[in-house]
Design a protein around this motif. Sequence first.
Motif, PDB file in Angstrom:
ATOM      1  N   ASP A  60      10.114  -4.412  23.584  1.00 34.18           N
ATOM      2  CA  ASP A  60       9.395  -3.466  24.443  1.00 34.18           C
ATOM      3  C   ASP A  60       8.683  -4.171  25.594  1.00 34.18           C
ATOM      4  O   ASP A  60       7.892  -3.569  26.305  1.00 34.18           O
ATOM      5  CB  ASP A  60       8.373  -2.667  23.623  1.00 34.18           C
ATOM      6  N   GLY A  61       8.963  -5.468  25.758  1.00 34.45           N
ATOM      7  CA  GLY A  61       8.299  -6.240  26.796  1.00 34.45           C
ATOM      8  C   GLY A  61       8.972  -6.110  28.141  1.00 34.45           C
ATOM      9  O   GLY A  61       9.964  -5.388  28.306  1.00 34.45           O
ATOM     10  N   PRO A  62       8.447  -6.810  29.153  1.00 38.14           N
ATOM     11  CA  PRO A  62       9.048  -6.792  30.491  1.00 38.14           C
ATOM     12  C   PRO A  62      10.511  -7.240  30.440  1.00 38.14           C
ATOM     13  O   PRO A  62      10.833  -8.230  29.761  1.00 38.14           O
ATOM     14  CB  PRO A  62       8.187  -7.796  31.274  1.00 38.14           C
ATOM     15  N   PRO A  63      11.416  -6.559  31.146  1.00 40.24           N
ATOM     16  CA  PRO A  63      12.842  -6.911  31.107  1.00 40.24           C
ATOM     17  C   PRO A  63      13.132  -8.348  31.529  1.00 40.24           C
ATOM     18  O   PRO A  63      14.088  -8.958  31.051  1.00 40.24           O
ATOM     19  CB  PRO A  63      13.465  -5.908  32.099  1.00 40.24           C
ATOM     20  N   THR A  64      12.305  -8.896  32.424  1.00 43.04           N
ATOM     21  CA  THR A  64      12.541 -10.263  32.902  1.00 43.04           C
ATOM     22  C   THR A  64      12.399 -11.295  31.784  1.00 43.04           C
ATOM     23  O   THR A  64      12.905 -12.415  31.907  1.00 43.04           O
ATOM     24  CB  THR A  64      11.540 -10.613  34.021  1.00 43.04           C
ATOM     25  N   HIS A  65      11.760 -10.914  30.688  1.00 39.70           N
ATOM     26  CA  HIS A  65      11.540 -11.864  29.595  1.00 39.70           C
ATOM     27  C   HIS A  65      12.784 -12.068  28.741  1.00 39.70           C
ATOM     28  O   HIS A  65      12.838 -13.009  27.946  1.00 39.70           O
ATOM     29  CB  HIS A  65      10.384 -11.398  28.711  1.00 39.70           C
ATOM     30  N   PHE A  66      13.781 -11.191  28.880  1.00 37.79           N
ATOM     31  CA  PHE A  66      14.980 -11.352  28.070  1.00 37.79           C
ATOM     32  C   PHE A  66      15.725 -12.638  28.420  1.00 37.79           C
ATOM     33  O   PHE A  66      16.491 -13.159  27.610  1.00 37.79           O
ATOM     34  CB  PHE A  66      15.895 -10.136  28.228  1.00 37.79           C
ATOM     35  N   ASP A  67      15.500 -13.137  29.627  1.00 33.82           N
ATOM     36  CA  ASP A  67      16.124 -14.398  30.018  1.00 33.82           C
ATOM     37  C   ASP A  67      15.515 -15.588  29.279  1.00 33.82           C
ATOM     38  O   ASP A  67      16.087 -16.686  29.283  1.00 33.82           O
ATOM     39  CB  ASP A  67      15.978 -14.628  31.536  1.00 33.82           C
ATOM     40  N   LYS A  68      14.356 -15.378  28.665  1.00 33.64           N
ATOM     41  CA  LYS A  68      13.668 -16.471  27.971  1.00 33.64           C
ATOM     42  C   LYS A  68      14.163 -16.664  26.544  1.00 33.64           C
ATOM     43  O   LYS A  68      13.793 -17.644  25.884  1.00 33.64           O
ATOM     44  CB  LYS A  68      12.153 -16.191  27.935  1.00 33.64           C
ATOM     45  N   VAL A  69      14.968 -15.739  26.043  1.00 36.57           N
ATOM     46  CA  VAL A  69      15.443 -15.831  24.665  1.00 36.57           C
ATOM     47  C   VAL A  69      16.175 -17.160  24.461  1.00 36.57           C
ATOM     48  O   VAL A  69      17.067 -17.526  25.230  1.00 36.57           O
ATOM     49  CB  VAL A  69      16.377 -14.657  24.322  1.00 36.57           C
ATOM     50  N   GLY A  70      15.797 -17.856  23.412  1.00 34.73           N
ATOM     51  CA  GLY A  70      16.450 -19.118  23.099  1.00 34.73           C
ATOM     52  C   GLY A  70      15.809 -20.340  23.723  1.00 34.73           C
ATOM     53  O   GLY A  70      16.168 -21.474  23.383  1.00 34.73           O
ATOM     54  N   THR A  71      14.844 -20.137  24.635  1.00 36.04           N
ATOM     55  CA  THR A  71      14.142 -21.282  25.222  1.00 36.04           C
ATOM     56  C   THR A  71      13.400 -22.023  24.106  1.00 36.04           C
ATOM     57  O   THR A  71      12.713 -21.398  23.304  1.00 36.04           O
ATOM     58  CB  THR A  71      13.126 -20.818  26.287  1.00 36.04           C
ATOM     59  N   PRO A  72      13.540 -23.347  24.031  1.00 34.73           N
ATOM     60  CA  PRO A  72      12.887 -24.103  22.949  1.00 34.73           C
ATOM     61  C   PRO A  72      11.392 -23.827  22.872  1.00 34.73           C
ATOM     62  O   PRO A  72      10.718 -23.747  23.895  1.00 34.73           O
ATOM     63  CB  PRO A  72      13.143 -25.559  23.339  1.00 34.73           C
ATOM     64  N   THR A  73      10.903 -23.661  21.659  1.00 31.63           N
ATOM     65  CA  THR A  73       9.474 -23.467  21.456  1.00 31.63           C
ATOM     66  C   THR A  73       8.974 -24.464  20.418  1.00 31.63           C
ATOM     67  O   THR A  73       9.708 -25.364  20.029  1.00 31.63           O
ATOM     68  CB  THR A  73       9.156 -22.015  21.031  1.00 31.63           C
ATOM     69  N   MET A  74       7.747 -24.353  19.991  1.00 35.31           N
ATOM     70  CA  MET A  74       7.062 -25.359  19.168  1.00 35.31           C
ATOM     71  C   MET A  74       6.794 -26.625  19.981  1.00 35.31           C
ATOM     72  O   MET A  74       6.583 -27.708  19.429  1.00 35.31           O
ATOM     73  CB  MET A  74       7.847 -25.700  17.894  1.00 35.31           C
ATOM     74  N   GLY A  75       6.794 -26.483  21.308  1.00 37.60           N
ATOM     75  CA  GLY A  75       6.504 -27.619  22.176  1.00 37.60           C
ATOM     76  C   GLY A  75       5.053 -28.059  22.092  1.00 37.60           C
ATOM     77  O   GLY A  75       4.700 -29.120  22.613  1.00 37.60           O
ATOM     78  N   GLY A  76       4.216 -27.257  21.435  1.00 38.20           N
ATOM     79  CA  GLY A  76       2.831 -27.648  21.245  1.00 38.20           C
ATOM     80  C   GLY A  76       2.708 -28.942  20.461  1.00 38.20           C
ATOM     81  O   GLY A  76       1.695 -29.643  20.541  1.00 38.20           O
ATOM     82  N   LEU A  77       3.757 -29.273  19.711  1.00 40.47           N
ATOM     83  CA  LEU A  77       3.779 -30.544  18.993  1.00 40.47           C
ATOM     84  C   LEU A  77       3.666 -31.707  19.968  1.00 40.47           C
ATOM     85  O   LEU A  77       3.054 -32.737  19.654  1.00 40.47           O
ATOM     86  CB  LEU A  77       5.072 -30.659  18.183  1.00 40.47           C
ATOM     87  N   LEU A  78       4.242 -31.536  21.158  1.00 39.74           N
ATOM     88  CA  LEU A  78       4.148 -32.556  22.202  1.00 39.74           C
ATOM     89  C   LEU A  78       2.700 -32.749  22.645  1.00 39.74           C
ATOM     90  O   LEU A  78       2.226 -33.880  22.800  1.00 39.74           O
ATOM     91  CB  LEU A  78       5.022 -32.148  23.394  1.00 39.74           C
TER      92      LEU A  78
END
Length: 360
Positions: A60-78
């Motif tokens: 239900d979020g902004p349509p532009t965010h669908f391009d973000k699917v699959g972007t690596p996350t858990m980068g906070g470990l860095l």
Amino acid sequence: MLVALFGWLAEQHSFFNVFQYLTLRAICAVLTALILSLVMGPVMIRKLRFHQIGQTVRQDGPPTHFDKVGTPTMGGLLILASVLLATLLWADLTNRYVLITIFVCFFFGVIGWYDDYQKLINKDPKGMGSRNKFLGQSVVATIAALFLYYTAQTPIETSLIIPFFKDVVWQLGILFIPLTYFVIVGTSNAVNLTDGLDGLAIVPTAMVAGALAVFCYLSGNVIFSDYLQIPQIAGAGEVAIFCAALVGAGLGFLWFNTYPAQVFMGDIGSLSLGASLGVVAVIVRQELVLFIMGGIFVLETVSVILQVFSYKMFGKRIFRMAPIHHHFELKGWPEPRVIVRFWIISLVLVLIGLATLKVR
């Protein structure tokens, strides 16, 4: 770690005395954390991508965010690794404030990591569950609050300081513990809610950390604290090293997190960063100033509270979507515009917070 080494070397040659200066070690911490982030970043992103640890997006979020699917996350470990390594290298590890700050940062990171792990690896959309997450946060925050309360050496360390007024000080007594708990847990979750757009959370976090580093340095200095009429907290200056490391790690992470993001921080980053800001603000007795400087985090949190309250009570939504940054996106603002405008607001609020040093 290096403090002890340079102390020993200073006995052999006076040149190494320069590393006893807090300001130099803070600069070294910034640069160390920044370099670590830049060096480890590409490696970590490749690892996350290889293991398919990618971002999921609300339908239900902004349509532009669908391009973000699959972007690596858990980068906070860095961020976590860079901050802790730089702090361990350049801070005095016998300082109780440094130790409790590291404790809070690390264990809130563990909570965030486990939540991310459940969501992304075990594919459980609930993660570790809001109740368990809150319980974990509560345990760590309570330990920190009790530690600071029972190791306090002067009454000012457990007093509430009102910004802009030099003579308004309230002795909290045992109420110091729930206040500390609220600040740590509240700030942690507020940063977590803000982390919804590329670079939106990390820049305000780095700004606030930089400002808190100034408060730490001044509060730990007898002359400056007396001149500015702020609480003199013996040993608090050393926490400036941690704050400086956070700034450096934040800038390094922004290199990869800026729009369009190559990696997201996840809960492991947002929960630990928010909790770190909270515990540092408590140490230097600037909880209310943190409320000002972290105004963006407050705005994001309040928008969610108002949205939930309005919908449950009246069946209507105040915003098109909460947190509020999504509201502006759905109104047609491009994502970079929302991000940069929130950065500008954060900068203004941080400057207002710093102004409380002199306007008393």
